[in-house]
Scaffold this active site. Structure first.
Site, PDB file in Angstrom:
ATOM      1  NE  ARG A  17      -0.288   0.362   5.143  1.00 58.06           N
ATOM      2  CZ  ARG A  17      -0.754   0.506   6.000  1.00 58.06           C
ATOM      3  NH1 ARG A  17      -2.102   0.643   6.093  1.00 58.06           N
ATOM      4  NH2 ARG A  17      -0.207   0.633   7.337  1.00 58.06           N
ATOM      5  CG  ASP A  38       2.971  -4.452   3.512  1.00 58.67           C
ATOM      6  OD1 ASP A  38       2.542  -4.807   4.762  1.00 58.67           O
ATOM      7  OD2 ASP A  38       3.104  -3.749   2.967  1.00 58.67           O
ATOM      8  CG  ASP A  73       7.573  -9.114  11.794  1.00 57.79           C
ATOM      9  OD1 ASP A  73       8.389  -8.475  11.484  1.00 57.79           O
ATOM     10  OD2 ASP A  73       7.077  -9.284  13.041  1.00 57.79           O
ATOM     11  CG  ASN A 100       8.468   1.621   1.660  1.00 57.86           C
ATOM     12  OD1 ASN A 100       8.612   2.861   1.779  1.00 57.86           O
ATOM     13  ND2 ASN A 100       7.406   1.148   1.672  1.00 57.86           N
ATOM     14  CE1 TYR A 169       9.085   6.886  11.062  1.00 58.25           C
ATOM     15  CE2 TYR A 169       9.404   9.151  11.110  1.00 58.25           C
ATOM     16  CZ  TYR A 169       9.221   8.134  10.594  1.00 58.25           C
ATOM     17  OH  TYR A 169       9.222   8.218   9.093  1.00 58.25           O
ATOM     18  CE  LYS A 173      11.648   5.839   8.660  1.00 55.75           C
ATOM     19  NZ  LYS A 173      11.810   4.694   7.941  1.00 55.75           N
ATOM     20  CB  ILE A 202       5.311  11.945   1.724  1.00 56.50           C
ATOM     21  CG1 ILE A 202       6.706  12.412   1.548  1.00 56.50           C
ATOM     22  CG2 ILE A 202       4.793  11.318   0.293  1.00 56.50           C
ATOM     23  CD1 ILE A 202       6.984  13.358   0.365  1.00 56.50           C
ATOM     24  CB  THR A 204       0.378   7.803   2.418  1.00 60.57           C
ATOM     25  OG1 THR A 204       0.400   8.099   3.772  1.00 60.57           O
ATOM     26  CG2 THR A 204       1.646   8.286   1.682  1.00 60.57           C
TER      27      THR A 204
END
Length: 274
Positions: A17, A38, A73, A100, A169, A173, A202, A204
């Protein structure tokens, strides 16, 4: 679109997705066979407005290339090894890996001083450990081939903690950016490049839902005056996946409309309850 990747094979993680799907379709349009992975292959169904088939795999195949799909996973090394082994068994090579998988995995926001260790660890695993495991196994193959491109999806949050409630997060990153540089050094003698992109805001389906109340304010911070699109990111992925970037490694490219580089207030930490 020129078929710059004709005959190549690309694994795109987290591609059922959203932005991962966009990367998969871009690789297919460039002529590459595409491997979809995924944790939930049905995650994108009914959520994208322009879906053209029952799955991303079918969308990819409609573009005239071959595709495999794997549900599992990315923090499970046995699953990752199977994805890479089956890719080689089917296509004979692995030329591109796009890491990703990311996000908070539903862990939600929180302050570092209040956050449970397991919550922090889970988000680090989603963003960093998945990138490491896929890069480890793809890198082994690419070493033998003496060619390949690994592309990691980091974030501007890895450079500047935009939201004080995202310590897990941002840390994940930032670590992806460091891993990108380290693996670039390791794999350079084998002709393998390792680079990253750092998206900003971004649009989505998921992002829009989270930030609906703040979008107008966030746009004001972007010098180019708009929220980015998945296509904005996929164009840079195309550059890094093709021969256009053959002399580039260890780099992280901002895809943020100038947010980090040109906005003097970009270092301001916000307290949005995302």
């Amino acid at each position: 679109m020129e078929k710059r990747l004709l005959g190549k094979t690309a694994i795109i993680t987290g591609s059922a997705r959203g932005i991962g799907r966009e990367y998969a379709l871009r690789m297919a349009k460039l002529g590459a066979n595409v491997v979809i992975t995924d944790i939930d292959l049905s995650a994108g169904k009914y959520k994208e407005t322009d879906i053209k088939a029952k799955s991303v795999k079918e969308e990819v195949e409609l573009l005239g290339v071959k595709s495999l799909e794997f549900e599992g996973d990315g923090t499970d090394e046995s699953f990752v090894k199977k994805v890479v082994d089956d890719t080689i068994d089917t296509f004979g090579s692995l030329d591109i890996l796009v890491n990703n998988i990311g996000g908070t995995g539903g862990a939600g926001p929180g302050l570092a001083t209040d956050m449970e260790v397991e919550k922090f660890r889970r988000v680090i695993d989603i963003n960093l450990t998945t990138t490491f495991i896929f890069s480890k196994h793809a890198g082994k193959v690419m070493k033998v081939q003496k060619s390949g491109k690994i592309i990691n999806v980091a974030s501007v949050a890895g450079f500047v903690p935009l939201f004080v409630v995202q310590p897990h997060y941002s840390a994940g990153k930032a670590a992806v950016i460091s891993l990108t540089k380290t693996m670039a050094l390791e794999l350079a003698p084998y002709g393998v490049t390792v680079n990253a992109i750092a998206p900003g805001y971004i649009s989505t389906v998921k992002w829009d839902a989270h930030f609906e109340a703040q979008i107008e304010d966030l746009v004001q911070k972007v010098p180019l005056g708009r929220i980015g699109t998945t296509e904005d990111c996929s164009k840079v992925i195309e550059f890094l996946a093709t021969d256009l970037s053959d002399y580039l490694t260890g780099q992280t490219i901002f895809v943020d409309g100038g947010l980090m580089e040109l906005n003097p207030s970009s270092s301001k930490i916000e307290n949005y309850q995302i």
